[in-house]
Design a protein around this motif. Structure first.
Motif, PDB file in Angstrom:
ATOM      1  N   GLU A   1       0.835  -1.195   0.000  1.00  0.00           N
ATOM      2  CA  GLU A   1       0.000   0.000   0.000  1.00  0.00           C
ATOM      3  C   GLU A   1       0.871   1.246   0.000  1.00  0.00           C
ATOM      4  OE1 GLU A   1      -2.392  -0.567   3.491  1.00  0.00           O
ATOM      5  OE2 GLU A   1      -0.770  -0.046   4.843  1.00  0.00           O
TER       6      GLU A   1
ATOM      7  N   GLN B   1       5.056  -0.682   8.257  1.00  0.00           N
ATOM      8  CA  GLN B   1       4.589   0.595   7.736  1.00  0.00           C
ATOM      9  C   GLN B   1       5.643   1.666   7.983  1.00  0.00           C
ATOM     10  OE1 GLN B   1       0.939   1.850   9.562  1.00  0.00           O
ATOM     11  NE2 GLN B   1       0.765   3.676   8.316  1.00  0.00           N
TER      12      GLN B   1
ATOM     13  N   ASP C   1      -9.777  -3.525   9.531  1.00  0.00           N
ATOM     14  CA  ASP C   1      -8.691  -4.128  10.297  1.00  0.00           C
ATOM     15  C   ASP C   1      -8.326  -3.194  11.448  1.00  0.00           C
ATOM     16  OD1 ASP C   1      -8.524  -6.014   8.219  1.00  0.00           O
ATOM     17  OD2 ASP C   1      -6.979  -4.862   7.179  1.00  0.00           O
TER      18      ASP C   1
ATOM     19  N   LYS D   1      -5.268  -2.385  14.225  1.00  0.00           N
ATOM     20  CA  LYS D   1      -3.833  -2.654  14.286  1.00  0.00           C
ATOM     21  C   LYS D   1      -3.226  -1.985  15.504  1.00  0.00           C
ATOM     22  CE  LYS D   1      -2.910   1.004  10.945  1.00  0.00           C
ATOM     23  NZ  LYS D   1      -2.371   1.290   9.634  1.00  0.00           N
TER      24      LYS D   1
ATOM     25  N   GLY E   1      -4.360   1.881  15.528  1.00  0.00           N
ATOM     26  CA  GLY E   1      -5.102   2.442  14.410  1.00  0.00           C
ATOM     27  C   GLY E   1      -6.133   1.481  13.859  1.00  0.00           C
TER      28      GLY E   1
ATOM     29  N   ASP F   1      -7.773   0.377   9.887  1.00  0.00           N
ATOM     30  CA  ASP F   1      -7.800   0.490   8.429  1.00  0.00           C
ATOM     31  C   ASP F   1      -9.209   0.161   7.947  1.00  0.00           C
ATOM     32  OD1 ASP F   1      -5.131   1.115   8.233  1.00  0.00           O
ATOM     33  OD2 ASP F   1      -4.492  -0.877   7.607  1.00  0.00           O
TER      34      ASP F   1
ATOM     35  N   ALA G   1     -10.935  -0.376   4.580  1.00  0.00           N
ATOM     36  CA  ALA G   1     -10.563  -0.593   3.174  1.00  0.00           C
ATOM     37  C   ALA G   1     -11.824  -0.839   2.346  1.00  0.00           C
ATOM     38  CB  ALA G   1      -9.619  -1.788   3.068  1.00  0.00           C
TER      39      ALA G   1
ATOM     40  N   VAL H   1      -8.127   2.820   1.057  1.00  0.00           N
ATOM     41  CA  VAL H   1      -8.060   2.654   2.506  1.00  0.00           C
ATOM     42  C   VAL H   1      -8.046   4.018   3.187  1.00  0.00           C
ATOM     43  CG1 VAL H   1      -6.750   1.641   4.414  1.00  0.00           C
ATOM     44  CG2 VAL H   1      -6.730   0.533   2.173  1.00  0.00           C
TER      45      VAL H   1
ATOM     46  N   SER I   1      -7.299   5.443   6.976  1.00  0.00           N
ATOM     47  CA  SER I   1      -6.650   4.887   8.154  1.00  0.00           C
ATOM     48  C   SER I   1      -6.394   5.953   9.217  1.00  0.00           C
ATOM     49  CB  SER I   1      -5.331   4.233   7.727  1.00  0.00           C
ATOM     50  OG  SER I   1      -4.690   3.652   8.815  1.00  0.00           O
TER      51      SER I   1
ATOM     52  N   GLU J   1      -4.968   6.871  12.811  1.00  0.00           N
ATOM     53  CA  GLU J   1      -3.978   6.252  13.690  1.00  0.00           C
ATOM     54  C   GLU J   1      -3.583   7.224  14.793  1.00  0.00           C
ATOM     55  OE1 GLU J   1      -0.617   5.334  11.230  1.00  0.00           O
ATOM     56  OE2 GLU J   1      -1.680   3.801  10.117  1.00  0.00           O
TER      57      GLU J   1
ATOM     58  N   LYS K   1      -4.893   5.698   1.481  1.00  0.00           N
ATOM     59  CA  LYS K   1      -3.951   4.799   0.818  1.00  0.00           C
ATOM     60  C   LYS K   1      -4.657   4.013  -0.272  1.00  0.00           C
ATOM     61  CE  LYS K   1      -3.098   3.107   5.040  1.00  0.00           C
ATOM     62  NZ  LYS K   1      -2.539   2.342   6.137  1.00  0.00           N
TER      63      LYS K   1
ATOM     64  N   ARG L   1      -4.385   0.171  -1.727  1.00  0.00           N
ATOM     65  CA  ARG L   1      -3.832  -1.126  -1.342  1.00  0.00           C
ATOM     66  C   ARG L   1      -4.070  -2.128  -2.458  1.00  0.00           C
ATOM     67  NH1 ARG L   1      -5.961  -3.579   4.149  1.00  0.00           N
ATOM     68  NH2 ARG L   1      -4.540  -2.016   4.957  1.00  0.00           N
TER      69      ARG L   1
END
Length: 186
Positions: free
Chosen positions: A28, A63, A97, A99, A138, A140, A142, A154, A156, A158, A181, A183
Motif C-alpha cells: 500500500e 509501515q 482491520d 492494528k 489504528g 484500516d 478498506a 483505505v 486509516s 492512527e 492509501k 492497497r
C-alpha cells in the motif's frame, strides 16, 4: 455429540478453503496529515506499507510514515513500525482491520520557534533531533474497488505516542494521523 463434532470439522474445512481463496499479502502507498496533540503545526506526508495475513483474521504489517511542514518551525517527523493486524469485518463492500504496533520514530527540527504570548520569534538557528520507540494504534477501513478484494481504497486513522525523555528540546507528544492509501492485495 457426533453431529456437533462433524459440524466443527466441516466448519474448519470451510475456513481452510476460504483461506486459500483470500488474498494474503498486500502492499500500500498513500499520504495524509499528521496532527500533533500539543497544538503544533500540522505535518503533511507520505506512507508506504506491506503486510501478510497468516490466517483469514490475523496478520502482521510493516509501515513507514514521513511527514514534514514548512511553516514556522520546519520539522520532519518519521516512523517505521511493525503492526499486528486483526480483521474484524470483511464483506463485499469493505474490510476493517484494527492494528497495534511499535516502531522507531524520529523528529528533526531545523530551527526552533518560541511562542511568547501572541508573538512568534526565532530563538536560534540550529538543528536538533531525537529518536525513540513509538507505540501506535489504528484502524484500516478498506473499501473494495474490485469484488475480488485485490484493489482497495483505505482510510486509516492512527494515533502514535512520541515519548521523549532524554532531550530538553523535545516534549512528549501524541500524533493523530489520518491517511488515505491505495492497497493492492495478492
Amino acid at each position: 455429540m457426533k453431529k456437533f463434532i462433524f459440524t466443527m470439522i466441516v466448519a474448519v474445512m470451510a475456513a481452510i478453503g476460504a483461506n486459500a481463496q483470500t488474498p494474503k499479502t498486500f502492499i500500500e502507498a498513500g499520504g495524509g496529515v499528521f496532527v500533533p496533540t500539543d497544538g503544533s503545526h500540522v505535518f503533511y506526508g507520505e506512507t508506504v506499507g506491506v503486510g501478510h495475513y497468516f490466517t483469514p483474521m490475523f496478520g502482521v504489517g510493516l509501515q513507514a510514515n514521513y511527514g514534514t511542514n514548512s511553516l514556522a518551525d520546519k520539522n520532519d517527523l518519521g516512523l517505521v513500525a511493525v503492526n499486528g493486524l486483526a480483521k474484524v469485518l470483511s464483506n463485499s463492500l469493505m474490510d476493517i482491520d484494527v492494528k497495534a504496533g511499535v516502531g522507531y520514530g524520529w523528529h528533526d527540527v531545523k530551527y526552533t520557534v518560541i511562542e511568547q504570548g501572541y508573538l512568534y520569534y526565532l530563538k536560534d538557528e540550529r538543528e536538533s533531533n531525537a529518536s525513540y520507540i513509538v507505540p501506535k494504534v489504528g484502524v484500516d477501513v478498506a473499501f473494495n474497488i474490485l469484488k475480488s478484494h485485490k484493489l482497495q481504497l483505505v482510510v486509516s486513522p492512527e494515533y502514535s505516542w512520541y515519548n521523549v525523555t532524554d532531550k530538553k528540546d523535545f516534549k512528549n507528544v501524541g500524533i493523530f494521523s489520518v491517511l488515505g492509501k491505495v492497497r493492492f492485495n495478492f
